[in-house]
Design a protein around this motif. Structure first.
Motif, PDB file in Angstrom:
ATOM      1  N   ALA A  29       0.828  -1.209   0.000  1.00 25.09           N
ATOM      2  CA  ALA A  29       0.000   0.000   0.000  1.00 25.09           C
ATOM      3  C   ALA A  29       0.864   1.260   0.000  1.00 25.09           C
ATOM      4  O   ALA A  29       0.561   2.229  -0.711  1.00 25.09           O
ATOM      5  CB  ALA A  29      -0.927  -0.001   1.211  1.00 25.09           C
ATOM      6  N   ALA A  30       1.945   1.242   0.766  1.00 27.22           N
ATOM      7  CA  ALA A  30       2.835   2.418   0.812  1.00 27.22           C
ATOM      8  C   ALA A  30       3.499   2.641  -0.541  1.00 27.22           C
ATOM      9  O   ALA A  30       3.605   3.787  -1.007  1.00 27.22           O
ATOM     10  CB  ALA A  30       3.895   2.230   1.898  1.00 27.22           C
ATOM     11  N   ASP A  31       3.923   1.565  -1.185  1.00 23.23           N
ATOM     12  CA  ASP A  31       4.535   1.708  -2.513  1.00 23.23           C
ATOM     13  C   ASP A  31       3.556   2.300  -3.517  1.00 23.23           C
ATOM     14  O   ASP A  31       3.901   3.181  -4.295  1.00 23.23           O
ATOM     15  CB  ASP A  31       5.040   0.357  -3.027  1.00 23.23           C
ATOM     16  CG  ASP A  31       6.318  -0.096  -2.350  1.00 23.23           C
ATOM     17  OD1 ASP A  31       6.984   0.740  -1.718  1.00 23.23           O
ATOM     18  OD2 ASP A  31       6.639  -1.298  -2.451  1.00 23.23           O
ATOM     19  N   ARG A  32       2.318   1.814  -3.483  1.00 24.17           N
ATOM     20  CA  ARG A  32       1.321   2.339  -4.419  1.00 24.17           C
ATOM     21  C   ARG A  32       0.962   3.787  -4.100  1.00 24.17           C
ATOM     22  O   ARG A  32       0.703   4.581  -5.001  1.00 24.17           O
ATOM     23  CB  ARG A  32       0.065   1.473  -4.393  1.00 24.17           C
ATOM     24  CG  ARG A  32       0.254   0.189  -5.192  1.00 24.17           C
ATOM     25  CD  ARG A  32      -1.006  -0.637  -5.294  1.00 24.17           C
ATOM     26  NE  ARG A  32      -1.144  -1.424  -4.064  1.00 24.17           N
ATOM     27  CZ  ARG A  32      -2.201  -1.410  -3.274  1.00 24.17           C
ATOM     28  NH1 ARG A  32      -3.238  -0.660  -3.559  1.00 24.17           N
ATOM     29  NH2 ARG A  32      -2.242  -2.148  -2.192  1.00 24.17           N
ATOM     30  N   LEU A  33       0.954   4.136  -2.830  1.00 31.93           N
ATOM     31  CA  LEU A  33       0.595   5.491  -2.423  1.00 31.93           C
ATOM     32  C   LEU A  33       1.633   6.521  -2.864  1.00 31.93           C
ATOM     33  O   LEU A  33       1.281   7.595  -3.337  1.00 31.93           O
ATOM     34  CB  LEU A  33       0.420   5.542  -0.900  1.00 31.93           C
ATOM     35  CG  LEU A  33       0.072   6.900  -0.301  1.00 31.93           C
ATOM     36  CD1 LEU A  33      -1.330   7.315  -0.738  1.00 31.93           C
ATOM     37  CD2 LEU A  33       0.155   6.837   1.214  1.00 31.93           C
ATOM     38  N   PHE A  34       2.907   6.166  -2.719  1.00 30.60           N
ATOM     39  CA  PHE A  34       3.956   7.145  -2.969  1.00 30.60           C
ATOM     40  C   PHE A  34       4.570   7.093  -4.364  1.00 30.60           C
ATOM     41  O   PHE A  34       5.389   7.923  -4.705  1.00 30.60           O
ATOM     42  CB  PHE A  34       5.068   7.001  -1.919  1.00 30.60           C
ATOM     43  CG  PHE A  34       4.606   7.377  -0.541  1.00 30.60           C
ATOM     44  CD1 PHE A  34       4.206   8.670  -0.261  1.00 30.60           C
ATOM     45  CD2 PHE A  34       4.538   6.425   0.458  1.00 30.60           C
ATOM     46  CE1 PHE A  34       3.759   9.019   1.006  1.00 30.60           C
ATOM     47  CE2 PHE A  34       4.096   6.762   1.728  1.00 30.60           C
ATOM     48  CZ  PHE A  34       3.715   8.061   1.999  1.00 30.60           C
ATOM     49  N   ASP A  35       4.179   6.117  -5.183  1.00 29.24           N
ATOM     50  CA  ASP A  35       4.737   6.049  -6.531  1.00 29.24           C
ATOM     51  C   ASP A  35       3.610   6.159  -7.549  1.00 29.24           C
ATOM     52  O   ASP A  35       2.852   5.224  -7.753  1.00 29.24           O
ATOM     53  CB  ASP A  35       5.499   4.744  -6.741  1.00 29.24           C
ATOM     54  CG  ASP A  35       6.129   4.681  -8.122  1.00 29.24           C
ATOM     55  OD1 ASP A  35       6.461   5.743  -8.684  1.00 29.24           O
ATOM     56  OD2 ASP A  35       6.283   3.560  -8.634  1.00 29.24           O
ATOM     57  N   ASN A  36       3.527   7.290  -8.194  1.00 24.17           N
ATOM     58  CA  ASN A  36       2.495   7.515  -9.197  1.00 24.17           C
ATOM     59  C   ASN A  36       2.992   7.237 -10.613  1.00 24.17           C
ATOM     60  O   ASN A  36       2.216   7.257 -11.561  1.00 24.17           O
ATOM     61  CB  ASN A  36       1.996   8.965  -9.125  1.00 24.17           C
ATOM     62  CG  ASN A  36       1.329   9.251  -7.802  1.00 24.17           C
ATOM     63  OD1 ASN A  36       0.727   8.365  -7.211  1.00 24.17           O
ATOM     64  ND2 ASN A  36       1.447  10.481  -7.328  1.00 24.17           N
ATOM     65  N   ASN A  37       4.286   7.007 -10.781  1.00 28.03           N
ATOM     66  CA  ASN A  37       4.875   6.862 -12.114  1.00 28.03           C
ATOM     67  C   ASN A  37       5.157   5.419 -12.497  1.00 28.03           C
ATOM     68  O   ASN A  37       5.790   5.176 -13.512  1.00 28.03           O
ATOM     69  CB  ASN A  37       6.184   7.658 -12.200  1.00 28.03           C
ATOM     70  CG  ASN A  37       5.940   9.142 -11.958  1.00 28.03           C
ATOM     71  OD1 ASN A  37       4.883   9.655 -12.280  1.00 28.03           O
ATOM     72  ND2 ASN A  37       6.925   9.808 -11.387  1.00 28.03           N
ATOM     73  N   ASN A  38       4.729   4.467 -11.704  1.00 30.54           N
ATOM     74  CA  ASN A  38       5.004   3.045 -11.959  1.00 30.54           C
ATOM     75  C   ASN A  38       6.487   2.777 -12.217  1.00 30.54           C
ATOM     76  O   ASN A  38       6.879   2.180 -13.215  1.00 30.54           O
ATOM     77  CB  ASN A  38       4.170   2.519 -13.129  1.00 30.54           C
ATOM     78  CG  ASN A  38       2.705   2.457 -12.773  1.00 30.54           C
ATOM     79  OD1 ASN A  38       2.352   2.203 -11.626  1.00 30.54           O
ATOM     80  ND2 ASN A  38       1.860   2.686 -13.754  1.00 30.54           N
ATOM     81  N   HIS A  39       7.288   3.219 -11.292  1.00 30.47           N
ATOM     82  CA  HIS A  39       8.731   3.017 -11.351  1.00 30.47           C
ATOM     83  C   HIS A  39       9.024   1.517 -11.356  1.00 30.47           C
ATOM     84  O   HIS A  39       8.372   0.744 -10.652  1.00 30.47           O
ATOM     85  CB  HIS A  39       9.374   3.705 -10.135  1.00 30.47           C
ATOM     86  CG  HIS A  39      10.838   3.819 -10.228  1.00 30.47           C
ATOM     87  ND1 HIS A  39      11.682   2.825  -9.798  1.00 30.47           N
ATOM     88  CD2 HIS A  39      11.632   4.811 -10.708  1.00 30.47           C
ATOM     89  CE1 HIS A  39      12.931   3.186 -10.002  1.00 30.47           C
ATOM     90  NE2 HIS A  39      12.925   4.398 -10.546  1.00 30.47           N
ATOM     91  N   PRO A  40      10.007   1.058 -12.140  1.00 28.68           N
ATOM     92  CA  PRO A  40      10.315  -0.383 -12.214  1.00 28.68           C
ATOM     93  C   PRO A  40      10.627  -1.018 -10.855  1.00 28.68           C
ATOM     94  O   PRO A  40      10.257  -2.160 -10.600  1.00 28.68           O
ATOM     95  CB  PRO A  40      11.534  -0.449 -13.134  1.00 28.68           C
ATOM     96  CG  PRO A  40      11.451   0.780 -13.967  1.00 28.68           C
ATOM     97  CD  PRO A  40      10.813   1.821 -13.096  1.00 28.68           C
TER      98      PRO A  40
END
Length: 107
Positions: A29-40
């Protein structure tokens, strides 16, 4: 090991599994919340977090099965005779679930 030691060990594994589920889901959830650019790296972490959470779920299932086996329950598949926990008590009759027509809605 003794039954008590095995039960304690299974309980600790179940608790650890619950913690792993929380950890994996929270990190995801934290990764999805803070990354809006779909970083690899985020996509790679998502897979790792899901693996952590699934391993935790499996630990919980294993602990549950261990306790069920110690209590004399047997695992059943299919709707007949299955209670909410997904196991059937020894000598439990089919249709004994709450609200069943064979019990008139009583336990």
């Amino acid at each position: 090991m003794t039954n008590l030691a095995d039960s304690v060990k299974a309980g600790v594994k179940g608790i650890h599994g619950a913690g792993e589920v929380i950890r994996g889901e929270t990190l995801d959830a934290a990764d999805r919340l803070f990354d809006n650019n779909n970083h690899p790296a985020t996509i790679q972490n998502e897979s790792k977090n899901q693996t952590i959470a699934e391993k935790g779920r499996q630990d919980i299932r294993n602990a549950d099965e261990t306790f069920a086996a110690r209590a004399g329950y047997e695992q059943r598949t299919g709707p007949a005779g299955v209670n909410q926990a997904g196991v059937t008590r020894p000598n439990e009759q089919v249709g004994s679930e709450m609200g069943s027509s064979t019990t008139g809605g009583r336990y």
